[in-house]
Design a protein around this motif. Structure first.
Motif, short mmCIF file in Angstrom:
data_model
loop_
_atom_site.label_atom_id
_atom_site.label_comp_id
_atom_site.label_asym_id
_atom_site.label_seq_id
_atom_site.Cartn_x
_atom_site.Cartn_y
_atom_site.Cartn_z
N SER A 90 0.83 -1.21 0.00
CA SER A 90 0.00 0.00 0.00
C SER A 90 0.86 1.26 0.00
O SER A 90 0.53 2.24 -0.67
CB SER A 90 -0.96 -0.01 1.19
N GLU A 91 1.98 1.24 0.72
CA GLU A 91 2.85 2.42 0.75
C GLU A 91 3.51 2.64 -0.61
O GLU A 91 3.59 3.77 -1.09
CB GLU A 91 3.91 2.26 1.84
N LEU A 92 3.96 1.57 -1.24
CA LEU A 92 4.56 1.71 -2.56
C LEU A 92 3.53 2.14 -3.60
O LEU A 92 3.82 2.94 -4.48
CB LEU A 92 5.24 0.40 -2.98
N ALA A 93 2.30 1.64 -3.48
CA ALA A 93 1.24 2.04 -4.40
C ALA A 93 0.88 3.50 -4.19
O ALA A 93 0.60 4.23 -5.14
CB ALA A 93 0.02 1.15 -4.20
N ARG A 94 0.87 3.94 -2.94
CA ARG A 94 0.55 5.34 -2.63
C ARG A 94 1.58 6.28 -3.25
O ARG A 94 1.24 7.36 -3.75
CB ARG A 94 0.51 5.55 -1.12
N ARG A 95 2.83 5.87 -3.24
CA ARG A 95 3.89 6.68 -3.83
C ARG A 95 3.96 6.55 -5.35
O ARG A 95 4.72 7.25 -5.99
CB ARG A 95 5.24 6.27 -3.25
N GLY A 96 3.18 5.62 -5.89
CA GLY A 96 3.19 5.42 -7.33
C GLY A 96 4.40 4.64 -7.81
O GLY A 96 4.74 4.67 -8.99
N LEU A 97 5.06 3.94 -6.93
CA LEU A 97 6.26 3.21 -7.28
C LEU A 97 6.01 1.73 -7.48
O LEU A 97 6.92 0.98 -7.78
CB LEU A 97 7.31 3.36 -6.17
N TYR A 98 4.77 1.32 -7.35
CA TYR A 98 4.54 -0.12 -7.29
C TYR A 98 3.29 -0.50 -8.06
O TYR A 98 2.25 0.11 -7.89
CB TYR A 98 4.38 -0.55 -5.82
N GLU A 99 3.44 -1.48 -8.89
CA GLU A 99 2.30 -2.14 -9.52
C GLU A 99 2.45 -3.60 -9.19
O GLU A 99 3.54 -4.15 -9.31
CB GLU A 99 2.30 -1.94 -11.02
N LYS A 100 1.38 -4.23 -8.81
CA LYS A 100 1.46 -5.64 -8.43
C LYS A 100 1.92 -6.46 -9.63
O LYS A 100 1.30 -6.42 -10.69
CB LYS A 100 0.11 -6.14 -7.93
#
Length: 129
Positions: A90-100
């Motif tokens: 969730s933190e990586l997704a919030r920062r826009g750095l993460y896509e599953k």
């Protein structure tokens, strides 16, 4: 690949060692307390029950040992790992750095507080083909 097996082997050995330490601690606690209470009972148990100091004092240490083992390897450990995984995602997704990713590589928090990527062998084989 051998390095992964070595890590897994060391992790399993560490868990086995800590479990055996807890079992030995439990056996020593129970046998010693039985012996002390029987000694007190057969030597005039009508006086002050002095073995209770050993039982309660050592019992606090045993309970602490049990709770430490249970929180590290018991049922709550898997829930804690899942919660950490969800929080990291969730933190990586919030920062826009993460896509599953399509493969299910997991992130795991090591004992040193570092994030380690756990790769699924089946996913890696699928990705290679």
């Amino acid at each position: 690949m051998d390095d992964n097996y070595e890590k897994i082997r060391l992790k399993i050995e560490k868990r086995y060692k800590q479990r055996s330490e807890l079992v030995i601690h439990t056996i020593a606690f129970v046998l010693t307390n039985i012996m002390l209470w029987l000694f007190w009972m057969f030597t005039g148990g009508d006086y002050f029950p002095w073995p209770m100091f050993v039982t309660f004092g050592w019992g606090i240490g045993w309970i602490s040992h049990f709770i430490e083992y249970y929180t590290k390897y018991g049922a709550g450990a898997d829930r804690r790992e899942d919660a950490i995984q969800r929080e990291v995602e969730s933190e990586l997704a919030r920062r826009g750095l993460y896509e599953k990713p399509k493969n299910e590589n997991r992130l795991e928090l090591t004992e040193d507080g570092e994030i380690e990527i756990i790769e699924d062998e089946a996913s890696n084989q699928y990705r290679r083909n």
